[in-house]
Design a protein around this motif. Sequence first.
Motif, PDB file in Angstrom:
ATOM      1  N   VAL A 188      -8.094  -0.789   8.222  1.00 20.08           N
ATOM      2  CA  VAL A 188      -6.878   0.170   7.410  1.00 20.08           C
ATOM      3  C   VAL A 188      -6.747  -0.179   6.151  1.00 20.08           C
ATOM      4  O   VAL A 188      -7.169  -1.130   5.359  1.00 20.08           O
ATOM      5  N   ARG A 189      -6.462   1.076   5.303  1.00 24.00           N
ATOM      6  CA  ARG A 189      -5.962   0.775   3.623  1.00 24.00           C
ATOM      7  C   ARG A 189      -4.569   1.088   3.914  1.00 24.00           C
ATOM      8  O   ARG A 189      -4.171   1.999   4.607  1.00 24.00           O
ATOM      9  N   ILE A 190      -3.814   0.726   3.012  1.00 21.84           N
ATOM     10  CA  ILE A 190      -2.324   0.942   2.927  1.00 21.84           C
ATOM     11  C   ILE A 190      -2.070   1.315   1.466  1.00 21.84           C
ATOM     12  O   ILE A 190      -2.300   0.677   0.408  1.00 21.84           O
ATOM     13  N   VAL A 191      -1.322   2.484   1.322  1.00 24.10           N
ATOM     14  CA  VAL A 191      -0.789   3.019   0.116  1.00 24.10           C
ATOM     15  C   VAL A 191       0.723   2.955   0.219  1.00 24.10           C
ATOM     16  O   VAL A 191       1.222   3.749   1.197  1.00 24.10           O
ATOM     17  N   ILE A 192       1.431   2.358  -0.671  1.00 22.11           N
ATOM     18  CA  ILE A 192       2.914   2.838  -0.802  1.00 22.11           C
ATOM     19  C   ILE A 192       3.051   3.679  -1.781  1.00 22.11           C
ATOM     20  O   ILE A 192       2.640   3.719  -2.870  1.00 22.11           O
ATOM     21  N   VAL A 193       4.215   4.491  -1.332  1.00 18.47           N
ATOM     22  CA  VAL A 193       4.657   5.447  -2.647  1.00 18.47           C
ATOM     23  C   VAL A 193       6.136   5.277  -2.897  1.00 18.47           C
ATOM     24  O   VAL A 193       7.075   5.048  -1.912  1.00 18.47           O
ATOM     25  N   GLY A 194       6.414   4.778  -4.192  1.00 18.94           N
ATOM     26  CA  GLY A 194       7.846   4.602  -4.587  1.00 18.94           C
ATOM     27  C   GLY A 194       7.905   3.181  -5.165  1.00 18.94           C
ATOM     28  O   GLY A 194       7.130   2.905  -6.318  1.00 18.94           O
ATOM     29  N   ASP A 195       8.605   2.148  -4.743  1.00 22.69           N
ATOM     30  CA  ASP A 195       8.690   0.966  -5.636  1.00 22.69           C
ATOM     31  C   ASP A 195       7.493  -0.037  -5.092  1.00 22.69           C
ATOM     32  O   ASP A 195       6.810   0.204  -3.994  1.00 22.69           O
TER      33      ASP A 195
END
Length: 303
Positions: free
Chosen positions: A91-98
Motif C-alpha cells: 500500500v501507499r498511503i496519502v493523508i489529506v489535511g494535517d
Amino acid sequence: MKKETKTQESGTALPKDETSTKKKSSKAAAAESAETADAAAKPKEPEPDESDEAQDKADPICIVIPYLAAKAKGDELRYALRAWEKGMRSVRIVIVGDKPAWAGKALEHIPHKPVSTNPQVDVAHKMMAAIASDRVPDVFVWTNDDIYTLCPVELADIITLKSHGRLANRGKANGVYQENAKRTLEALRKNGVRDPYDYATHTPVFVEKEGLAEIIKAYGCDKEGHLVYTLYANSYFPDHRPTITQNDGRGSIIASVYRPNPDTRILDKVLATRKWINNNDAGWKALEPKLQALFPDKCSFEK
C-alpha cells in the motif's frame, strides 16, 4: 419529450439521457479500473522459479485518508496506518489535511485546511483535493483515520459494495449528520432513485476520480452536506444488490465501538472475527488499549 433533471449545484437542466450516458461512462470506467487494480493487487500464482520478492512488485494500492488533528481523540491515525501495513500486501498511503509530527517520509501528504463546520462538506473538499492531486491515481481507496484493518484483506474485500440497508434518517435528531442524510435521500429520489441504499458503513471504499468529481459537482456536495459515497454508489450502481453489513453478533465485516464501556467479551470476539473495526469519540477510550496490543510496533509510515 426528454425527461429532465437538475443538478443540485446550479439548477441547470440536463437531458435525462445525457445524465444517464455520463453515469454509464463513469460506472464502466469505475468497474474497468476496479478489475485492473484488483488484478494488479493480487499476486500471480508462483512459477517454480518465482520468488516471494518478485510477487511483491505489483503496484501498491493507494489509500487516501482525510485527517483533522483537532478532531482526533488520540493516536487513531497511527494505529490505522499500522493496521493497513499489516493487513495489505502493498500500500501507499496519502493523508489529506494535517500532517502529524511523527509522520515519516513514506506517509504522503496533501495539505488542506478545514473549509466548513459541516463534516460532510469538509470531506467533499478533501475528496476534491485528492482528485486534483497527482499523488492520487485515477482509482483509489477512501477510508478514515478511525477505521482499523484487523486481518489480511484483498482489494476485492474493499471493492464489494456494502450497505447498512435502505437509506433512512440516521444520527441524532435534528443533528448535522441526520440533516445530511435526509438531504442525500431527497436528492437521490429527485434523480429517480426511489429507494436508495445507505452506503455509509464506515468501511473503506473504492472510488474512481472522474465519477467522484461528477457526483460532488452534480449534487453540490462542496456547498451542502451530503453522504458523498452514498450518492456515488446509488448513482453508478442503481440496480446493484449490496452486501448488507450486520454490525451486531451476526456480522463478519465491520464492528463499531461507540460506547466507553462495551462488553469486553463481545469486543474481544469482534476483534477476532471482523475485517475492520471503527470507533467514535466515545468508543476511543475502550478501543485504544486493544489497538495498542494488536499493533505495538512502528510501521514504515512513522519516523
